[in-house]
Design a protein around this motif. Structure first.
Motif, PDB file in Angstrom:
ATOM      1  N   LYS A 162       0.850  -1.182   0.000  1.00  0.00           N
ATOM      2  CA  LYS A 162       0.000   0.000   0.000  1.00  0.00           C
ATOM      3  C   LYS A 162       0.895   1.244   0.000  1.00  0.00           C
ATOM      4  CE  LYS A 162      -3.948   0.498   2.604  1.00  0.00           C
ATOM      5  NZ  LYS A 162      -4.659   0.708   3.892  1.00  0.00           N
ATOM      6  N   ILE A 163       0.626   2.149  -0.944  1.00  0.00           N
ATOM      7  CA  ILE A 163       1.421   3.361  -1.124  1.00  0.00           C
ATOM      8  C   ILE A 163       0.526   4.583  -0.974  1.00  0.00           C
ATOM      9  CG2 ILE A 163       2.837   4.693  -2.758  1.00  0.00           C
ATOM     10  CD1 ILE A 163       4.150   2.059  -2.004  1.00  0.00           C
ATOM     11  N   ASN A 180      19.809   4.569   3.540  1.00  0.00           N
ATOM     12  CA  ASN A 180      19.090   5.473   4.437  1.00  0.00           C
ATOM     13  C   ASN A 180      17.716   4.971   4.843  1.00  0.00           C
ATOM     14  OD1 ASN A 180      20.419   7.579   2.075  1.00  0.00           O
ATOM     15  ND2 ASN A 180      21.214   7.630   4.157  1.00  0.00           N
ATOM     16  N   ASP A 181      17.311   3.822   4.318  1.00  0.00           N
ATOM     17  CA  ASP A 181      15.988   3.271   4.591  1.00  0.00           C
ATOM     18  C   ASP A 181      14.895   4.313   4.349  1.00  0.00           C
ATOM     19  OD1 ASP A 181      14.183   1.264   5.219  1.00  0.00           O
ATOM     20  OD2 ASP A 181      14.397   1.506   7.391  1.00  0.00           O
ATOM     21  N   ALA A 182      15.046   5.073   3.249  1.00  0.00           N
ATOM     22  CA  ALA A 182      14.052   6.086   2.897  1.00  0.00           C
ATOM     23  C   ALA A 182      12.689   5.421   2.775  1.00  0.00           C
ATOM     24  CB  ALA A 182      14.429   6.767   1.591  1.00  0.00           C
ATOM     25  N   ASN A 183      11.687   6.054   3.367  1.00  0.00           N
ATOM     26  CA  ASN A 183      10.335   5.502   3.274  1.00  0.00           C
ATOM     27  C   ASN A 183       9.383   6.421   2.512  1.00  0.00           C
ATOM     28  OD1 ASN A 183      10.095   7.375   5.372  1.00  0.00           O
ATOM     29  ND2 ASN A 183       9.812   5.823   6.950  1.00  0.00           N
ATOM     30  N   ILE A 184       9.887   7.560   2.075  1.00  0.00           N
ATOM     31  CA  ILE A 184       9.149   8.438   1.167  1.00  0.00           C
ATOM     32  C   ILE A 184      10.105   8.894   0.067  1.00  0.00           C
ATOM     33  CG2 ILE A 184       7.968  10.649   0.868  1.00  0.00           C
ATOM     34  CD1 ILE A 184       6.769  10.358   3.604  1.00  0.00           C
ATOM     35  N   LEU A 185       9.639   8.773  -1.156  1.00  0.00           N
ATOM     36  CA  LEU A 185      10.375   9.253  -2.324  1.00  0.00           C
ATOM     37  C   LEU A 185       9.805  10.612  -2.716  1.00  0.00           C
ATOM     38  CD1 LEU A 185      12.222   8.973  -4.840  1.00  0.00           C
ATOM     39  CD2 LEU A 185      10.347   7.679  -5.911  1.00  0.00           C
ATOM     40  N   SER A 186      10.670  11.628  -2.752  1.00  0.00           N
ATOM     41  CA  SER A 186      10.260  12.962  -3.177  1.00  0.00           C
ATOM     42  C   SER A 186      10.791  13.207  -4.587  1.00  0.00           C
ATOM     43  CB  SER A 186      10.801  14.022  -2.212  1.00  0.00           C
ATOM     44  OG  SER A 186      10.360  15.312  -2.594  1.00  0.00           O
ATOM     45  N   ILE A 187       9.879  13.496  -5.501  1.00  0.00           N
ATOM     46  CA  ILE A 187      10.226  13.658  -6.914  1.00  0.00           C
ATOM     47  C   ILE A 187      10.102  15.126  -7.323  1.00  0.00           C
ATOM     48  CG2 ILE A 187       9.567  13.038  -9.279  1.00  0.00           C
ATOM     49  CD1 ILE A 187       8.474  10.384  -8.105  1.00  0.00           C
ATOM     50  N   PRO A 188      11.162  15.687  -7.938  1.00  0.00           N
ATOM     51  CA  PRO A 188      11.108  17.062  -8.430  1.00  0.00           C
ATOM     52  C   PRO A 188      10.571  17.103  -9.868  1.00  0.00           C
ATOM     53  CG  PRO A 188      13.349  16.240  -8.609  1.00  0.00           C
ATOM     54  CD  PRO A 188      12.513  15.128  -8.029  1.00  0.00           C
ATOM     55  N   ASN A 209       2.456   3.873  10.003  1.00  0.00           N
ATOM     56  CA  ASN A 209       2.583   2.543   9.389  1.00  0.00           C
ATOM     57  C   ASN A 209       1.277   2.036   8.790  1.00  0.00           C
ATOM     58  OD1 ASN A 209       5.410   2.049   9.909  1.00  0.00           O
ATOM     59  ND2 ASN A 209       4.832   1.871  12.060  1.00  0.00           N
ATOM     60  N   SER A 210       0.393   2.939   8.394  1.00  0.00           N
ATOM     61  CA  SER A 210      -0.831   2.496   7.721  1.00  0.00           C
ATOM     62  C   SER A 210      -0.597   2.266   6.230  1.00  0.00           C
ATOM     63  CB  SER A 210      -1.979   3.480   7.957  1.00  0.00           C
ATOM     64  OG  SER A 210      -1.658   4.758   7.462  1.00  0.00           O
ATOM     65  N   VAL A 211       0.579   2.669   5.732  1.00  0.00           N
ATOM     66  CA  VAL A 211       1.021   2.350   4.372  1.00  0.00           C
ATOM     67  C   VAL A 211       2.456   1.845   4.456  1.00  0.00           C
ATOM     68  CG1 VAL A 211      -0.488   4.045   3.244  1.00  0.00           C
ATOM     69  CG2 VAL A 211       1.858   4.693   3.862  1.00  0.00           C
ATOM     70  N   ASN A 212       2.899   1.186   3.395  1.00  0.00           N
ATOM     71  CA  ASN A 212       4.271   0.690   3.368  1.00  0.00           C
ATOM     72  C   ASN A 212       5.277   1.795   3.051  1.00  0.00           C
ATOM     73  OD1 ASN A 212       2.398  -1.655   2.127  1.00  0.00           O
ATOM     74  ND2 ASN A 212       3.953  -2.487   3.490  1.00  0.00           N
ATOM     75  N   LEU A 213       4.935   2.626   2.058  1.00  0.00           N
ATOM     76  CA  LEU A 213       5.828   3.688   1.600  1.00  0.00           C
ATOM     77  C   LEU A 213       5.003   4.862   1.102  1.00  0.00           C
ATOM     78  CD1 LEU A 213       8.260   1.448  -0.507  1.00  0.00           C
ATOM     79  CD2 LEU A 213       8.811   2.534   1.688  1.00  0.00           C
ATOM     80  N   VAL A 217       0.320  12.160   3.546  1.00  0.00           N
ATOM     81  CA  VAL A 217       1.191  11.048   3.127  1.00  0.00           C
ATOM     82  C   VAL A 217       2.153  10.711   4.255  1.00  0.00           C
ATOM     83  CG1 VAL A 217       2.991  10.314   1.515  1.00  0.00           C
ATOM     84  CG2 VAL A 217       1.027  11.613   0.671  1.00  0.00           C
ATOM     85  N   ALA A 218       2.811  11.733   4.795  1.00  0.00           N
ATOM     86  CA  ALA A 218       3.784  11.512   5.867  1.00  0.00           C
ATOM     87  C   ALA A 218       3.121  10.935   7.115  1.00  0.00           C
ATOM     88  CB  ALA A 218       4.499  12.821   6.193  1.00  0.00           C
TER      89      ALA A 218
END
Length: 143
Positions: free
Chosen positions: A2-3, A99-107, A56-60, A49-50
């Motif tokens: 779930k994203i 870094n075990d990033a759990n959110i990807l920020s796209i420009p 932890n209600s979503v995976n990423l 989103v954050a």
């Protein structure tokens, strides 16, 4: 899987393309983003989103704004969130592995839609290496 995904006006087309891809992969998507190109304030779409990642209600999570900076800064105000601003799939891979990033920020204004899709694929398919990196990740959060 779930994203949660969120975007401002600069990321609407990117978000729609990414959501279409995620659904084609049978990934559940929670869409907090705007569906318009009319100017909006990115924190209104990034905080949910954050919060989902934090609880932890979503995976990423995936967030998209013009530069990716404001969205990432907003997301990183949440405890347990490690939002990474990425503009190549190589940086995305390291953000997950080291870094075990759990959110990807796209420009959106600095990457193509194809680059964004490649980053999403890498983000979803790369595991955190742990080990020596875990010690560093543990030091990120303020207590």
């Amino acid at each position: 899987m779930k994203i949660a995904i969120g975007n401002d006006h600069a990321g609407t087309f990117y978000k729609n393309t990414i959501v279409e891809y995620l659904k084609s992969e049978n990934i559940e998507v929670i869409n907090y983003g705007t569906n318009s190109e009319d100017s909006v304030d990115y924190p209104d779409f990034v905080h949910p989103v954050a919060a989902d990642v934090e609880s932890n209600s979503v995976n990423l999570g995936i967030i998209i704004c013009g530069s990716g900076n404001g969205a990432s800064m907003t997301a990183n105000k949440h405890q347990g969130v490690r939002s990474a601003l990425c503009w190549t799939k190589e940086i995305t891979k390291l953000a997950r592995e080291h870094n075990d990033a759990n959110i990807l920020s796209i420009p959106a204004r600095f990457t193509s839609v194809q680059q964004a899709l490649e980053m999403v694929k890498v983000f979803l398919n790369t595991e955190f290496e742990g080990g020596r990196h875990q010690t560093r990740v543990d030091k990120i959060a303020c207590s």
